[in-house]
Design an enzyme around this catalytic site. Structure first.
Site, short mmCIF file in Angstrom:
data_model
loop_
_atom_site.label_atom_id
_atom_site.label_comp_id
_atom_site.label_asym_id
_atom_site.label_seq_id
_atom_site.Cartn_x
_atom_site.Cartn_y
_atom_site.Cartn_z
N ILE A 117 -5.27 -3.87 -4.78
CA ILE A 117 -5.80 -3.56 -3.45
C ILE A 117 -5.77 -4.82 -2.59
O ILE A 117 -6.11 -5.90 -3.07
CB ILE A 117 -7.23 -3.01 -3.54
CG1 ILE A 117 -7.23 -1.63 -4.21
CG2 ILE A 117 -7.87 -2.92 -2.16
CD1 ILE A 117 -8.61 -1.07 -4.46
N LYS A 118 -5.34 -4.68 -1.35
CA LYS A 118 -5.39 -5.79 -0.41
C LYS A 118 -6.74 -5.76 0.29
O LYS A 118 -7.01 -4.87 1.09
CB LYS A 118 -4.26 -5.70 0.63
CG LYS A 118 -4.15 -6.95 1.49
CD LYS A 118 -3.00 -6.86 2.46
CE LYS A 118 -2.76 -8.22 3.12
NZ LYS A 118 -3.97 -8.79 3.73
N TRP A 119 -7.58 -6.70 -0.06
CA TRP A 119 -8.95 -6.72 0.46
C TRP A 119 -8.99 -7.35 1.85
O TRP A 119 -8.42 -8.41 2.07
CB TRP A 119 -9.84 -7.49 -0.50
CG TRP A 119 -9.91 -6.84 -1.85
CD1 TRP A 119 -9.22 -7.21 -2.97
CD2 TRP A 119 -10.67 -5.69 -2.21
NE1 TRP A 119 -9.51 -6.36 -4.01
CE2 TRP A 119 -10.40 -5.42 -3.57
CE3 TRP A 119 -11.55 -4.86 -1.51
CZ2 TRP A 119 -10.99 -4.35 -4.25
CZ3 TRP A 119 -12.14 -3.80 -2.19
CH2 TRP A 119 -11.86 -3.55 -3.53
N GLY A 127 -4.49 -1.96 2.57
CA GLY A 127 -3.16 -1.83 2.01
C GLY A 127 -3.14 -2.32 0.58
O GLY A 127 -4.19 -2.42 -0.08
#
Length: 314
Positions: free
Chosen positions: A27-29, A172
């Site tokens: 997961i793109k945090w 994203g």
């Protein structure tokens, strides 16, 4: 151990998912990229632009509480949640605090989590030459997650993770080659990012008013000739009434007569031009053929060099 700040490895944007079983996805945090340096006694935090942020995040300064390494450099993202999702607006409340009283208040009001996804240095040895798979194994051994520190999980099914991210309206995913070494101050396609929406940092160089309060911001980016181009205006997003009052007061000292943009703008007659000193993070749907943003939304005010607001952002 050298505590000079490093520039972290950056992913390259992509619209397509790569093929191969040597890729994992995460997961793109939506937070603040941060490197944590611990030399055995002292902990320091630096962001991706090598600006120190140790004072802003006191929860992370007791490295021995969550890391068993005698010395270490960790890479990760500091996030703050709002309604169960990462909020860039909330993390900026922590990151922009400068006075001790403001930092203390922000720490009480905004809880943070350091999402750790890589290690560069461990127990007196650089590990950037090791593969990502080996570095992740090292992280598993040395990190003991707690309420403020978590390890980022990896997933083999990139498409499934992307669908979950889309369902929950997250930023994203990041796709990484398990064989990749860590490239300090580098960027290449061994690390990719696929976003649900686009974002950028823009400089504010004009405003409009409603009932004596600023209600929209004129956004601009610099080209490689140092010329400022208008890319759209935005009056929606995550700003509070307090934020709009603050910007209304701030722009009074920045008003100028001449339009700062090289090109024509929308709502030209209503515009009040200001010196390009204020920076915001903006999300948007896409670029129009006229090189303006479609459906821009303001996420937060940020502390950033205005010249970094350029068309070269990735």
């Amino acid at each position: 151990m050298n505590l000079e700040p490093l520039i972290p490895f950056e992913p390259v944007s992509t619209d397509e998912l790569p093929k191969g079983d040597h890729f994992i996805s995460q997961i793109k945090w939506d937070g603040v990229r941060m490197l944590l340096y611990f030399d055995g006694s002292t902990t320091k935090l630096f962001n991706r632009r090598s600006n120190e942020r140790t004072l802003q995040y006191p929860e992370l300064t007791q490295t021995k509480d969550f890391c068993s390494a005698r010395s270490v450099i960790l890479d990760g993202e500091i996030i703050a949640l709002s309604q169960g999702k990462p909020s860039f607006y909330e993390i900026m409340r922590r990151d922009s605090a400068r006075k001790s009283t403001t930092i203390a208040n922000a720490a009480r009001q905004v809880l943070i989590t350091y999402m750790v996804f890589d290690v560069l240095y461990c127990d007196g040895t650089w590990v950037t030459h090791l593969s990502l798979k080996e570095r992740q194994a090292a992280l598993d051994k040395i990190i003991q997650p707690n309420q403020h520190v978590q390890l980022v999980t990896s997933h083999n099914d990139m498409e499934a993770l992307y669908n979950v991210v889309a369902e929950h309206d997250l930023e994203g995913i990041v796709i990484k080659d398990l064989n990749s070494t860590y490239l300090i101050n580098g960027k290449d396609k061994r690390w990719l990012k696929k976003k649900m929406f686009k974002d950028l940092f823009a400089v504010v160089s004009g405003v409009t008013y409603r009932d004596k309060m600023v209600n929209s911001l004129f956004l601009g980016l610099y080209d490689d000739q140092n010329q400022l181009w208008y890319i759209g205006n935005a009056g929606t997003g995550k700003l509070t009434v307090h934020d709009w009052r603050m910007i209304t007061e701030q722009v009074q000292h920045l008003i100028m007569r001449e339009r700062p943009f090289i090109n024509q703008t929308d709502r030209e007659k209503e515009a009040v031009w200001i010196q390009p000193q204020i920076v915001v993070k903006v999300t948007f749907l896409e670029w129009t053929p006229n090189r303006t943003l479609r459906h821009p939304s303001i996420q937060a005010f940020v502390t950033r060099n205005v010249k970094e607001c350029n068309f070269g952002q990735n």
